[in-house]
Enzyme design. Structure first.
Site, PDB file in Angstrom:
ATOM      1  N   SER A 190       0.824  -1.214   0.000  1.00 29.53           N
ATOM      2  CA  SER A 190       0.000   0.000   0.000  1.00 29.53           C
ATOM      3  C   SER A 190       0.861   1.269   0.000  1.00 29.53           C
ATOM      4  CB  SER A 190      -0.908  -0.023   1.223  1.00 29.53           C
ATOM      5  OG  SER A 190      -0.108  -0.069   2.382  1.00 29.53           O
ATOM      6  N   GLU A 211       6.316  -0.640  -5.396  1.00 31.04           N
ATOM      7  CA  GLU A 211       5.193  -1.019  -6.273  1.00 31.04           C
ATOM      8  C   GLU A 211       3.926  -0.840  -5.437  1.00 31.04           C
ATOM      9  OE1 GLU A 211       5.217  -2.189  -9.475  1.00 31.04           O
ATOM     10  OE2 GLU A 211       7.381  -2.149  -9.736  1.00 31.04           O
ATOM     11  N   CYS A 245      -4.067  -4.812  -7.801  1.00 32.28           N
ATOM     12  CA  CYS A 245      -3.601  -3.408  -7.770  1.00 32.28           C
ATOM     13  C   CYS A 245      -3.901  -2.665  -9.060  1.00 32.28           C
ATOM     14  CB  CYS A 245      -2.107  -3.373  -7.485  1.00 32.28           C
ATOM     15  SG  CYS A 245      -1.158  -4.331  -8.673  1.00 32.28           S
ATOM     16  N   GLU A 335      -8.484   3.855  -2.627  1.00 34.57           N
ATOM     17  CA  GLU A 335      -8.466   2.665  -3.487  1.00 34.57           C
ATOM     18  C   GLU A 335      -9.468   1.648  -2.935  1.00 34.57           C
ATOM     19  OE1 GLU A 335      -4.711   0.664  -3.136  1.00 34.57           O
ATOM     20  OE2 GLU A 335      -5.089  -0.636  -4.840  1.00 34.57           O
TER      21      GLU A 335
HETATM   22  P1  NAD Z   1       0.396  -3.591   2.947  1.00 34.95           P
HETATM   23  O1  NAD Z   1       1.145  -2.374   2.576  1.00 34.95           O
HETATM   24  O2  NAD Z   1      -0.525  -3.546   4.099  1.00 34.95           O
HETATM   25  O3  NAD Z   1       1.404  -4.808   3.249  1.00 34.95           O
HETATM   26  C1  NAD Z   1       2.437  -5.162   2.370  1.00 34.95           C
HETATM   27  C2  NAD Z   1       3.580  -5.785   3.158  1.00 34.95           C
HETATM   28  O4  NAD Z   1       4.093  -4.806   4.059  1.00 34.95           O
HETATM   29  C3  NAD Z   1       3.177  -6.993   3.985  1.00 34.95           C
HETATM   30  O5  NAD Z   1       4.200  -7.962   3.883  1.00 34.95           O
HETATM   31  C4  NAD Z   1       3.095  -6.444   5.417  1.00 34.95           C
HETATM   32  O6  NAD Z   1       3.456  -7.377   6.384  1.00 34.95           O
HETATM   33  C5  NAD Z   1       4.091  -5.294   5.391  1.00 34.95           C
HETATM   34  N1  NAD Z   1       3.686  -4.191   6.282  1.00 34.95           N
HETATM   35  C6  NAD Z   1       2.416  -3.785   6.566  1.00 34.95           C
HETATM   36  N2  NAD Z   1       2.442  -2.730   7.406  1.00 34.95           N
HETATM   37  C7  NAD Z   1       3.744  -2.465   7.648  1.00 34.95           C
HETATM   38  C8  NAD Z   1       4.405  -1.491   8.456  1.00 34.95           C
HETATM   39  N3  NAD Z   1       3.720  -0.607   9.168  1.00 34.95           N
HETATM   40  N4  NAD Z   1       5.754  -1.508   8.475  1.00 34.95           N
HETATM   41  C9  NAD Z   1       6.453  -2.411   7.755  1.00 34.95           C
HETATM   42  N5  NAD Z   1       5.880  -3.357   7.002  1.00 34.95           N
HETATM   43  C10 NAD Z   1       4.534  -3.395   6.939  1.00 34.95           C
HETATM   44  O7  NAD Z   1      -0.359  -4.035   1.603  1.00 34.95           O
HETATM   45  P2  NAD Z   1      -1.347  -5.245   1.401  1.00 34.95           P
HETATM   46  O8  NAD Z   1      -2.615  -4.980   2.123  1.00 34.95           O
HETATM   47  O9  NAD Z   1      -0.654  -6.531   1.641  1.00 34.95           O
HETATM   48  O10 NAD Z   1      -1.600  -5.142  -0.178  1.00 34.95           O
HETATM   49  C11 NAD Z   1      -2.546  -4.277  -0.723  1.00 34.95           C
HETATM   50  C12 NAD Z   1      -1.914  -3.054  -1.337  1.00 34.95           C
HETATM   51  O11 NAD Z   1      -0.833  -3.410  -2.177  1.00 34.95           O
HETATM   52  C13 NAD Z   1      -2.875  -2.305  -2.235  1.00 34.95           C
HETATM   53  O12 NAD Z   1      -2.750  -0.932  -1.993  1.00 34.95           O
HETATM   54  C14 NAD Z   1      -2.421  -2.647  -3.646  1.00 34.95           C
HETATM   55  O13 NAD Z   1      -2.728  -1.685  -4.616  1.00 34.95           O
HETATM   56  C15 NAD Z   1      -0.951  -2.777  -3.445  1.00 34.95           C
HETATM   57  N6  NAD Z   1      -0.367  -3.649  -4.461  1.00 34.95           N
HETATM   58  C16 NAD Z   1       0.454  -3.111  -5.390  1.00 34.95           C
HETATM   59  C17 NAD Z   1       0.972  -3.917  -6.385  1.00 34.95           C
HETATM   60  C18 NAD Z   1       1.879  -3.383  -7.448  1.00 34.95           C
HETATM   61  O14 NAD Z   1       2.476  -4.194  -8.151  1.00 34.95           O
HETATM   62  N7  NAD Z   1       2.011  -2.094  -7.596  1.00 34.95           N
HETATM   63  C19 NAD Z   1       0.659  -5.283  -6.392  1.00 34.95           C
HETATM   64  C20 NAD Z   1      -0.167  -5.777  -5.417  1.00 34.95           C
HETATM   65  C21 NAD Z   1      -0.681  -4.962  -4.434  1.00 34.95           C
END
Ligand code: NAD
Length: 459
Positions: A190, A211, A245, A335
């Protein structure tokens, strides 16, 4: 499981320093071993994805295992040529010289992955990182534990642990990893967490790829094949139950086309998932209760044009179409990342720009129109990571296209050769010949300006 992150990274730094990953034959050998293992475990991976959020096997092969296998095949095939120093034409200022670009691994890299394509988004960056000669720590998502477990098993079967290892856990584990000094961080997730990653990388000026996500508009012109457009939009939106995403986040439909196009969308949803999508074997569930609650609170009954059915016990949300929710409503603020599709309308180009201008630069933009001029205008007028004319999501499927965001939807890009490039520092080296030494650059400079300017012209 308790991890000692400092120990893990120290072991990886030592492994990198041993020079083993610099050997291209070694890289190719482990990538081949990885290919063999992921092929062998394909059914287990699909089962794990199903156990995590009922991802249909067809979608798992199409968007997860198949992509990883293709990336591996390409990388193994091309690795030798990618790793060769690239000769470039020398500058006249350097004459005579041989100028080359060397691809050098960064060193010890960290890959943090999200849950929505938990396998592919962990393995695809891994392939680029290993191909480029780095060591890797993968931190998969804690929200898809079955898939994370398989990833850990595959990695421990294929790689020496000081070369590649998987660290499982949630935010606190991720933060412990981020407190270490890395040579490169590759993050998918995210926007908010992306900012945390960038901050953690800043003290050591560690380069990052981010990403991220965004609110992806999908513009539908009246001059469009409604049936075909509806098919492609419904597929791109409800694939993985909208937890993609690059899924179209919301539609901007030409006002006079709204009625007919909505009907085409509804017909297509029924054709794809039947009268009751909850019974369809092809429809994924929401990953957890937190996301289920976040999404259901976006559904306001008086705005539902279609769908709106939810079942908390099954984490099911029906494909849902919302009728022009206000731009400051929950569905239009952030989103969506779920199977809810708001429809907005436009009468002029200004209307389209005004809607899109409410948001940060999106990861994707789609436009459906037979009018090439209109479509091109939409593509050039707005800034976005990548996208498609007359389709959705499919730009992801071409490894020759860089995949990444812009502005708040991310920085950097990967896929195919670009994954290798992303994980390589491009080191420029000129090899100067000694048989000639043009003396203009040396002091005293007096009387050399005209000649300098002549040479600079051909720089
Ligand atoms: P997220 O950001 O909550 O988590 C992603 C990763 O970060 C996980 O492994 C999680 O454990 C870690 N994380 C979460 N909070 C953290 C923190 N405070 N400090 C350090 N690490 C932390 O995202 P999500 O819910 O797993 O995925 C959804 C998001 O990802 C959506 O916004 C989507 O658009 C995006 N996404 C982007 C792509 C791309 O290729 N651009 C692909 C897939 C998903």
């Amino acid at each position: 499981m308790e991890y000692n992150c400092s120990e893990i990274i120290l072991a990886q730094k030592n492994f990198f320093a041993s020079g083993r990953t610099k050997n291209v034959h070694y890289r190719k050998t482990v990538l081949k071993k990885l290919l063999k293992e992921v092929r062998k475990r394909e059914n287990d991976i699909c089962d794990a994805l199903y156990a995590d959020f009922k991802k249909p096997k067809f979608e798992s092969v199409m968007t997860e295992t198949g992509i990883v296998i293709s990336e591996l095949q390409l990388t193994i095939r091309k690795l030798k040529s990618w790793t060769k120093p690239k000769r470039v034409f020398p500058s006249v200022l350097n004459f005579p010289s041989k100028d080359r670009v060397y691809s050098e691994p960064y060193g010890t890299t960290l890959v943090i992955a999200p849950w929505n394509y938990p396998y592919q988004l962990s393995l695809a960056p891994l392939i680029g990182a290993v191909a480029a000669g780095n060591t890797v720590v993968i931190k998969p998502s804690e929200l898809t534990p079955n898939t994370s477990k398989i990833i850990a098993e595959i990695v421990s079967e294929v790689f020496e642990k000081d070369h590649v290892t998987v660290v499982q856990g949630g935010i606190s584990v991720s933060q412990k990893l981020l407190a270490e000094r890395w040579d490169y961080i590759f993050f998918t997730g995210s926007v908010n967490v992306g900012k945390i990653i960038a901050k953690a990388a800043a003290p050591h000026l560690t380069p990052v790829t981010l990403e991220l996500g965004g609110k992806n508009p999908c513009i539908v012109d009246i001059h469009t094949d409604f049936e075909l457009a509806a098919k492609r939009i419904v597929w791109g939106k409800f694939l993985n139950a909208g937890q993609t995403c690059i899924a179209p986040d919301y539609l901007i439909v030409q006002a006079q086309a709204k009625f007919d196009f909505t009907k085409a969308l509804i017909d297509e949803i029924k054709a794809a998932y039947g009268e009751n999508p909850q019974e369809s074997p092809d429809y994924t569930r929401i990953v957890n209760e937190k996301n289920f609650n976040r999404l259901t609170s976006m559904i306001k009954e008086d705005e539902v044009l279609f769908g709106g059915v939810t079942d908390k016990d099954d984490l099911y949300i029906a494909p849902t179409i919302l009728d022009e929710p206000a731009l400051d409503s929950e569905a239009m603020r952030d989103e969506i990342f779920g199977p809810i599709l708001p429809i907005q309308v436009y009468s002029s180009l200004e209307d389209i720009s005004n809607i899109i201008a409410n948001y940060e630069k999106p990861l994707a933009l789609y436009v459906f129109s037979k009018d090439a001029k209109f479509a091109n205008r939409m593509i050039t007028r707005h800034s976005f990571g990548g996208g498609a004319i007359n389709d959705t999501v499919m730009h992801f499927g071409n490894h020759r296209l860089p995949f990444g965001g812009v502005g708040e939807s991310g920085m950097g890009a990967y896929h195919g050769k670009l994954s290798f490039d992303t994980f390589s520092h491009k080191k420029s080296v000129i090899k100067k010949a000694n048989w000639l030494d043009i003396p203009i650059r040396y002091a005293p400079y007096n009387g050399k300006m005209k000649l300098l300017k002549f040479f600079l012209k051909y720089f």
